[in-house]
Design an enzyme around this catalytic site. Structure first.
Site, PDB file in Angstrom:
ATOM      1  N   LYS A  42      -1.044  -3.828  -9.671  1.00  0.00           N
ATOM      2  CA  LYS A  42      -0.039  -3.311  -8.748  1.00  0.00           C
ATOM      3  C   LYS A  42       0.744  -4.499  -8.203  1.00  0.00           C
ATOM      4  O   LYS A  42       0.161  -5.400  -7.577  1.00  0.00           O
ATOM      5  CB  LYS A  42      -0.704  -2.530  -7.620  1.00  0.00           C
ATOM      6  CG  LYS A  42       0.311  -2.025  -6.596  1.00  0.00           C
ATOM      7  CD  LYS A  42      -0.320  -1.129  -5.553  1.00  0.00           C
ATOM      8  CE  LYS A  42       0.715  -0.699  -4.529  1.00  0.00           C
ATOM      9  NZ  LYS A  42       0.131   0.156  -3.491  1.00  0.00           N
ATOM     10  N   LYS A  98       1.736  -0.637 -12.146  1.00  0.00           N
ATOM     11  CA  LYS A  98       2.714  -0.105 -11.201  1.00  0.00           C
ATOM     12  C   LYS A  98       3.590  -1.222 -10.674  1.00  0.00           C
ATOM     13  O   LYS A  98       3.039  -2.253 -10.287  1.00  0.00           O
ATOM     14  CB  LYS A  98       1.933   0.551 -10.066  1.00  0.00           C
ATOM     15  CG  LYS A  98       2.759   1.002  -8.897  1.00  0.00           C
ATOM     16  CD  LYS A  98       1.856   1.518  -7.816  1.00  0.00           C
ATOM     17  CE  LYS A  98       2.695   1.939  -6.635  1.00  0.00           C
ATOM     18  NZ  LYS A  98       1.905   2.325  -5.518  1.00  0.00           N
TER      19      LYS A  98
HETATM   20  C1  PBG Z   1       0.320   2.195  -0.658  1.00  0.00           C
HETATM   21  C2  PBG Z   1       1.090   2.730  -1.795  1.00  0.00           C
HETATM   22  C3  PBG Z   1       2.406   2.413  -2.089  1.00  0.00           C
HETATM   23  C4  PBG Z   1       2.758   3.195  -3.164  1.00  0.00           C
HETATM   24  C5  PBG Z   1       1.655   3.961  -3.535  1.00  0.00           C
HETATM   25  N1  PBG Z   1       0.615   3.647  -2.679  1.00  0.00           N
HETATM   26  C6  PBG Z   1       3.369   1.529  -1.376  1.00  0.00           C
HETATM   27  C7  PBG Z   1       2.976   0.157  -1.091  1.00  0.00           C
HETATM   28  O1  PBG Z   1       2.066  -0.425  -1.692  1.00  0.00           O
HETATM   29  O2  PBG Z   1       3.584  -0.391  -0.178  1.00  0.00           O
HETATM   30  C8  PBG Z   1       4.126   3.188  -3.761  1.00  0.00           C
HETATM   31  C9  PBG Z   1       4.491   4.341  -4.593  1.00  0.00           C
HETATM   32  C10 PBG Z   1       5.932   4.491  -4.816  1.00  0.00           C
HETATM   33  O3  PBG Z   1       6.764   3.641  -4.483  1.00  0.00           O
HETATM   34  O4  PBG Z   1       6.282   5.537  -5.388  1.00  0.00           O
HETATM   35  N2  PBG Z   1      -0.928   1.795  -0.860  1.00  0.00           N
END
Ligand code: PBG
Length: 341
Positions: free
Chosen positions: A202, A260
């Site tokens: 991520k 992601k």
């Molecule tokens: C938070 C989380 C995020 C997303 C999914 N879980 C945002 C972040 O890490 O700040 C983002 C998903 C998206 O942008 O569609 N744990």
């Protein structure tokens, strides 16, 4: 005027296979179906559905509407949802303790969906950001995101979600060691069949902006609070590091792994696919959704065509499953294109 031309002496003419839709179908290497899609959905506590300005077509849904949406998705052949709670600001605290309330919004929503639509997979998130008044995925102390203390909380959250019927626990927080710790906590509480979908690679991405609007969960601009998530989410410049995270997650017992965002990281999806012996998911995130909608609203791009092209590209890179806000629309588009499916 058409120039005269002798036929070129070509043995291979790749265009022969593109001449007819039937031949294009036979030659097609990658397929996209509703069965590959997971719909992320936002749930809120009371009142009417609330549109999310930066995510056209997406809303924060009260539990009743969420359940209706879940039914629609099942009818369209979408196998699962990834649920995220929009928590009232008054309930957010520095210790994110709201995440452990068994009667909180998230547990109630998980139970409601599993009661009404048991055949739909419910994927839940263990990160603290929806509950944290600091807007971070982990506990914050002295300007640092605490790893092991956060993991101890994740274990409790995972067990709570599994108790409510969650099929898949998805830690999106990027703390070290969380997959193994969650596996252990699930196993010792009788949840040996609850799967873990790890957010393996991520990235610290600017494409999460609209999601943070949806949950009002951006890191808070206050003294002593890190303004970004770069000490735990990955550097967009790295892909060897994704394989290191993959190795750790597999050693710790991840059942599925995820990359992601998706389209800016297709190379990472490809590398993770090649190195993984478990299913690979990709998260086509909020900003990827928002930018296609924004361009389509201006009449600059065709929404359906560009969205389906992004999704097939993510499949071609190697993703088995795609978390995407286009899940419902795409399932409908695919059905219209091929009513037999
Ligand atoms: C938070 C989380 C995020 C997303 C999914 N879980 C945002 C972040 O890490 O700040 C983002 C998903 C998206 O942008 O569609 N744990």
């Amino acid at each position: 005027m058409m120039p005269d031309a002798e036929p070129l002496p070509l043995i291979e003419r790749p265009r022969r296979l593109r001449r007819h839709p039937g031949l294009r179908g036979i030659a097609r290497e990658t397929h996209l179906s509703a069965a590959n899609l997971i719909a992320p959905l936002f749930v809120k506590d009371i009142g009417a559905p609330e549109p999310i300005a930066s995510m056209p077509g997406q809303q924060r849904l009260p539990i009743e509407t969420l359940v209706e949406e879940a039914r629609t998705l099942v009818e369209l052949g979408v196998p699962g949802i990834a649920l995220f709670p929009a928590i009232d600001d008054a309930l957010k605290t520095p210790d994110a303790s709201g995440a452990l309330d068994p009667d909180g919004l998230y547990p109630r929503a998980i139970r409601a969906v599993k009661d009404a639509v048991p055949e739909l997979l419910v994927i839940t998130d263990t990160a603290l950001d929806p509950y944290s008044s600091d807007g971070h995925d982990g506990l914050v102390a002295d300007g640092q995101i605490l790893n092991d203390e956060t993991v101890a909380l994740m274990q409790q959250i995972a067990v709570l979600h599994a108790d409510c019927g969650a099929d898949i626990i998805a830690p999106s927080d990027m703390m070290d060691g969380r997959v193994g710790a969650i596996r252990d906590a699930l196993d010792t509480t009788g949840h040996t069949d609850t799967a873990i979908l790890s957010y393996t690679a991520k990235y610290a991405s600017a494409y999460y902006g609209p999601f943070r609007d949806a949950l009002d969960s951006a890191p808070r601009k206050r003294a002593g609070i890190p303004a970004d998530k770069k000490t735990y989410q990955m550097d967009p410049a790295n892909s060897d590091e994704a394989l290191r995270e993959l190795r750790l997650d597999l050693e710790e017992g991840a059942d599925l792994v995820m990359v992601k965002p998706a389209v800016p990281y297709l190379d990472v999806i490809h590398r993770v696919r090649a190195a993984s012996d478990v299913p690979v998911a990709a998260y086509h995130v909020s900003g990827e959704y928002a930018m296609l909608h924004a361009a389509a609203q201006k009449g600059w791009l065709d929404l359906e065509a560009t969205a389906l092209e992004a999704l097939i590209g993510i499949r071609r890179a190697g993703a088995d499953a795609i978390l995407t806000y286009f899940a419902k629309d795409a399932a409908q588009w695919l059905r219209e294109a091929d009513p037999g499916v």
